[in-house]
Motif scaffolding. Structure first.
Motif, PDB file in Angstrom:
ATOM      1  N   GLY A   1       0.810  -1.217   0.000  1.00 16.42           N
ATOM      2  CA  GLY A   1       0.000   0.000   0.000  1.00 16.42           C
ATOM      3  C   GLY A   1       0.844   1.269   0.000  1.00 16.42           C
ATOM      4  O   GLY A   1       1.942   1.297   0.549  1.00 16.42           O
ATOM      5  N   HIS A   2       0.300   2.308  -0.667  1.00 17.96           N
ATOM      6  CA  HIS A   2       0.938   3.641  -0.731  1.00 17.96           C
ATOM      7  C   HIS A   2       2.276   3.602  -1.492  1.00 17.96           C
ATOM      8  O   HIS A   2       2.552   2.617  -2.176  1.00 17.96           O
ATOM      9  CB  HIS A   2       1.075   4.244   0.664  1.00 17.96           C
ATOM     10  CG  HIS A   2      -0.198   4.127   1.457  1.00 17.96           C
ATOM     11  ND1 HIS A   2      -1.230   5.031   1.350  1.00 17.96           N
ATOM     12  CD2 HIS A   2      -0.630   3.165   2.325  1.00 17.96           C
ATOM     13  CE1 HIS A   2      -2.238   4.638   2.127  1.00 17.96           C
ATOM     14  NE2 HIS A   2      -1.909   3.513   2.724  1.00 17.96           N
ATOM     15  N   GLY A   3       3.104   4.662  -1.328  1.00 13.27           N
ATOM     16  CA  GLY A   3       4.369   4.705  -2.063  1.00 13.27           C
ATOM     17  C   GLY A   3       4.573   6.061  -2.721  1.00 13.27           C
ATOM     18  O   GLY A   3       3.603   6.771  -3.021  1.00 13.27           O
TER      19      GLY A   3
ATOM     20  N   LYS B   1       7.278   5.708   8.044  1.00 17.08           N
ATOM     21  CA  LYS B   1       6.118   5.922   7.189  1.00 17.08           C
ATOM     22  C   LYS B   1       5.518   4.574   6.832  1.00 17.08           C
ATOM     23  O   LYS B   1       6.230   3.591   6.608  1.00 17.08           O
ATOM     24  CB  LYS B   1       6.555   6.630   5.905  1.00 17.08           C
ATOM     25  CG  LYS B   1       7.081   8.026   6.159  1.00 17.08           C
ATOM     26  CD  LYS B   1       7.588   8.669   4.882  1.00 17.08           C
ATOM     27  CE  LYS B   1       7.994  10.097   5.163  1.00 17.08           C
ATOM     28  NZ  LYS B   1       9.288  10.431   4.555  1.00 17.08           N
ATOM     29  N   GLU B   2       4.200   4.571   6.725  1.00 15.76           N
ATOM     30  CA  GLU B   2       3.487   3.340   6.406  1.00 15.76           C
ATOM     31  C   GLU B   2       4.006   2.701   5.117  1.00 15.76           C
ATOM     32  O   GLU B   2       4.181   1.487   5.030  1.00 15.76           O
ATOM     33  CB  GLU B   2       1.976   3.609   6.283  1.00 15.76           C
ATOM     34  CG  GLU B   2       1.211   2.337   5.962  1.00 15.76           C
ATOM     35  CD  GLU B   2      -0.252   2.549   5.571  1.00 15.76           C
ATOM     36  OE1 GLU B   2      -0.791   3.650   5.781  1.00 15.76           O
ATOM     37  OE2 GLU B   2      -0.841   1.593   5.040  1.00 15.76           O
ATOM     38  N   LYS B   3       4.242   3.528   4.092  1.00 14.89           N
ATOM     39  CA  LYS B   3       4.618   2.993   2.780  1.00 14.89           C
ATOM     40  C   LYS B   3       5.869   2.107   2.859  1.00 14.89           C
ATOM     41  O   LYS B   3       5.976   1.114   2.135  1.00 14.89           O
ATOM     42  CB  LYS B   3       4.851   4.132   1.775  1.00 14.89           C
ATOM     43  CG  LYS B   3       5.974   5.093   2.142  1.00 14.89           C
ATOM     44  CD  LYS B   3       6.268   6.080   1.015  1.00 14.89           C
ATOM     45  CE  LYS B   3       7.472   6.954   1.361  1.00 14.89           C
ATOM     46  NZ  LYS B   3       7.838   7.864   0.271  1.00 14.89           N
TER      47      LYS B   3
ATOM     48  N   ILE C   1      -1.193  -4.900   1.365  1.00 14.87           N
ATOM     49  CA  ILE C   1      -0.570  -4.794   2.685  1.00 14.87           C
ATOM     50  C   ILE C   1      -0.545  -3.344   3.175  1.00 14.87           C
ATOM     51  O   ILE C   1      -0.021  -2.454   2.498  1.00 14.87           O
ATOM     52  CB  ILE C   1       0.859  -5.388   2.647  1.00 14.87           C
ATOM     53  CG1 ILE C   1       0.760  -6.870   2.261  1.00 14.87           C
ATOM     54  CG2 ILE C   1       1.557  -5.214   4.001  1.00 14.87           C
ATOM     55  CD1 ILE C   1       2.098  -7.550   2.075  1.00 14.87           C
ATOM     56  N   HIS C   2      -1.125  -3.128   4.339  1.00 11.58           N
ATOM     57  CA  HIS C   2      -1.204  -1.787   4.922  1.00 11.58           C
ATOM     58  C   HIS C   2      -0.861  -1.822   6.403  1.00 11.58           C
ATOM     59  O   HIS C   2      -0.787  -2.885   7.008  1.00 11.58           O
ATOM     60  CB  HIS C   2      -2.617  -1.216   4.745  1.00 11.58           C
ATOM     61  CG  HIS C   2      -2.920  -0.837   3.329  1.00 11.58           C
ATOM     62  ND1 HIS C   2      -2.864   0.448   2.881  1.00 11.58           N
ATOM     63  CD2 HIS C   2      -3.240  -1.605   2.256  1.00 11.58           C
ATOM     64  CE1 HIS C   2      -3.155   0.478   1.583  1.00 11.58           C
ATOM     65  NE2 HIS C   2      -3.383  -0.764   1.176  1.00 11.58           N
ATOM     66  N   THR C   3      -0.668  -0.612   6.949  1.00 13.38           N
ATOM     67  CA  THR C   3      -0.401  -0.476   8.369  1.00 13.38           C
ATOM     68  C   THR C   3      -1.432   0.478   8.939  1.00 13.38           C
ATOM     69  O   THR C   3      -1.737   1.505   8.333  1.00 13.38           O
ATOM     70  CB  THR C   3       1.031   0.061   8.579  1.00 13.38           C
ATOM     71  OG1 THR C   3       1.942  -0.808   7.875  1.00 13.38           O
ATOM     72  CG2 THR C   3       1.403   0.085  10.041  1.00 13.38           C
ATOM     73  N   ASN C   4      -1.962   0.132  10.079  1.00 18.42           N
ATOM     74  CA  ASN C   4      -3.078   0.873  10.655  1.00 18.42           C
ATOM     75  C   ASN C   4      -2.634   2.098  11.451  1.00 18.42           C
ATOM     76  O   ASN C   4      -1.459   2.207  11.846  1.00 18.42           O
ATOM     77  CB  ASN C   4      -3.874  -0.062  11.575  1.00 18.42           C
ATOM     78  CG  ASN C   4      -5.365   0.126  11.446  1.00 18.42           C
ATOM     79  OD1 ASN C   4      -5.826   1.201  11.040  1.00 18.42           O
ATOM     80  ND2 ASN C   4      -6.119  -0.892  11.788  1.00 18.42           N
TER      81      ASN C   4
ATOM     82  N   ARG D   1      -9.822   6.055   5.381  1.00 20.24           N
ATOM     83  CA  ARG D   1      -8.407   6.442   5.420  1.00 20.24           C
ATOM     84  C   ARG D   1      -7.632   5.813   4.264  1.00 20.24           C
ATOM     85  O   ARG D   1      -6.847   6.466   3.589  1.00 20.24           O
ATOM     86  CB  ARG D   1      -7.785   6.051   6.763  1.00 20.24           C
ATOM     87  CG  ARG D   1      -6.465   6.716   7.036  1.00 20.24           C
ATOM     88  CD  ARG D   1      -6.032   6.553   8.479  1.00 20.24           C
ATOM     89  NE  ARG D   1      -6.312   5.231   9.009  1.00 20.24           N
ATOM     90  CZ  ARG D   1      -5.654   4.139   8.659  1.00 20.24           C
ATOM     91  NH1 ARG D   1      -4.668   4.215   7.785  1.00 20.24           N
ATOM     92  NH2 ARG D   1      -5.971   2.965   9.171  1.00 20.24           N
ATOM     93  N   GLU D   2      -7.895   4.516   4.020  1.00 14.88           N
ATOM     94  CA  GLU D   2      -7.156   3.841   2.949  1.00 14.88           C
ATOM     95  C   GLU D   2      -7.606   4.292   1.559  1.00 14.88           C
ATOM     96  O   GLU D   2      -6.834   4.254   0.613  1.00 14.88           O
ATOM     97  CB  GLU D   2      -7.287   2.319   3.078  1.00 14.88           C
ATOM     98  CG  GLU D   2      -6.697   1.737   4.361  1.00 14.88           C
ATOM     99  CD  GLU D   2      -5.194   1.944   4.516  1.00 14.88           C
ATOM    100  OE1 GLU D   2      -4.586   2.666   3.706  1.00 14.88           O
ATOM    101  OE2 GLU D   2      -4.623   1.390   5.473  1.00 14.88           O
ATOM    102  N   ASN D   3      -8.861   4.706   1.440  1.00 13.48           N
ATOM    103  CA  ASN D   3      -9.337   5.168   0.128  1.00 13.48           C
ATOM    104  C   ASN D   3      -8.943   6.612  -0.156  1.00 13.48           C
ATOM    105  O   ASN D   3      -9.006   7.050  -1.300  1.00 13.48           O
ATOM    106  CB  ASN D   3     -10.871   5.057   0.051  1.00 13.48           C
ATOM    107  CG  ASN D   3     -11.344   3.602  -0.047  1.00 13.48           C
ATOM    108  OD1 ASN D   3     -10.642   2.752  -0.584  1.00 13.48           O
ATOM    109  ND2 ASN D   3     -12.525   3.325   0.470  1.00 13.48           N
TER     110      ASN D   3
HETATM  111 ZN   LIG Z   1      -2.641   2.179   4.116  1.00 15.07          ZN
END
Ligand SMILES: [Zn+2]
Length: 378
Positions: A36-38, A50-52, A105-108, A142-144
């Motif tokens: 996820g993200h990037g 950072k989550e990414k 794959i994401h982080t909350n 949040r993810e969208n």
């Molecule tokens: Zn995420």
């Protein structure tokens, strides 16, 4: 001379047979791993990380575990470095390579103002569906919200506005073709997050994630743990923490793949038997009692009673379905094209409260519903 020409013929026959077999053998199983993200989309922010970056670290470790331990599997990453991708591009990649399974794959994280920000912990695994709590909706929002980074998002995303609660109604009526496989896989990942990676269990949940809605294959999204909690952040940024999370997902993947292979092989042996010259035998189909038959006596009129709803699917499951996690008897009612599954029935609110506690331990999104004259009261 004769012998060697025979030998050559034997060899070429063998080669033709072998080549034929390779052509006939099934195509590789394609797993799409989506970090996820990037790039300019960092995702949620921790104190130092950072989550990414966490997502990518776990994604690459998972991919390597699969490549090193599984045969006949092709790993496709939506990104394998720090680059920006839209949600739609991620789904497009997965669909283009005809993925058999999609893992995002994401982080909350939770709101900066929340008093629990530094203590909240645990992993969760998500499949596509309509959220049943505000908390679930917030995660999807949040993810969208990365959609806002695109200038023309409202045309590209068919008028879907990530922050508008009303936008999420589309997920109520969507056809969930791969629901059962996705939920099974999600349950296995969640189990591994607890047993292999020692995470607090936040359960398998549903919400409207755009990226899951647009991938046409079984698909799950994991929220590894909370980046806003310094202890979890430390775990998630560590080599050993990321390896544990990747191993957990890998274990579930490995199980999914062997179940998949078993089903493929079962399909093949049926093909062979029907293709043979032996007389066709009508296979006895053992009709499993469906949930419908158990729900028959539900036409009470003039009474108000309560039930515990725990799941909604676009189709009817057999009464013995694994999806019910052992709950029995299960009933259902139909609403908006969905089969809504319930457990327990009582005119007494205290009694149903007891049933609710039992169901809630298995399905954390369960809730109590009320029926009057055999119809649901909203
Ligand atoms: Zn995420």
């Amino acid at each position: 001379m004769r012998y060697s020409s025979f030998g050559r013929r034997l060899l070429s026959a063998f080669l033709a047979f072998w080549l034929g077999l390779s052509v006939l053998s099934a195509k590789d199983f394609v797993v799409v791993i989506d970090a996820g993200h990037g790039g300019r989309d960092a995702g949620a922010l921790g104190n130092k990380s950072k989550e990414k970056d966490i997502n990518l670290g776990v994604a690459l470790k998972l991919g390597r575990l699969i490549q090193n331990n599984e045969q006949g599997v092709k790993v496709v990453y939506t990104r394998d470095k720090d680059v920006y991708l839209t949600l739609q591009e991620r789904a497009n990649i997965a669909n283009r390579v005809e993925g058999d399974l999609f893992i995002s794959i994401h982080t909350n994280s939770i709101d900066k103002k929340s008093p629990n920000r530094k203590t909240v912990a645990g992993a969760s695994t998500w499949t596509l569906g309509l959220h049943r709590s505000k908390e679930n909706l917030e995660v999807a929002k949040r993810e969208n919200s990365v959609i806002y980074l695109e200038n023309d998002f409202s045309t590209r995303y068919e008028g879907f506005d990530p922050n508008s609660t009303e936008s999420y109604i589309i997920f109520e009526f969507m056809q969930y073709k791969h629901m059962e496989q996705s939920i099974n896989f999600a349950s296995d990942i969640q189990h591994e997050f607890v047993s292999e990676a020692g995470r607090v269990d936040r359960g398998v949940r549903q919400a409207g994630f755009w990226v899951l809605a647009k991938t046409s294959m079984p698909a799950v999204l994991v929220e590894l743990d909370f980046i806003c909690n310094p202890t979890q952040e430390k775990f998630l940024t560590s080599e050993s923490g990321q390896t544990k999370m990747a191993k957990a997902i890998y274990n579930a993947f490995s199980k999914y793949k062997s179940d998949y292979d078993r089903k493929q092989n079962a399909g093949k042996s049926i093909d062979i038997s029907t293709a043979s010259s032996a007389p066709a035998v009508t296979r006895k189909t053992t009709a499993e009692p469906s949930v419908a038959e158990l729900a028959e006596q539900d036409e009470d009129s003039g009474v108000t009673y309560y039930k515990v709803q725990f799941m909604a699917l676009p189709r009817k499951l057999p009464a013995s379905s694994k999806e019910f996690k052992g709950l029995s008897p299960v009933e259902y009612y139909q609403d908006g094209g969905m089969y809504k599954y319930t457990y327990g029935k009582s005119t007494d609110r205290n009694e149903i409260q007891k049933q609710y506690k039992k169901v809630k331990s298995l399905f954390r999104d369960a809730f109590i519903i009320e029926f009057r004259d055999g119809k649901r009261v909203k």
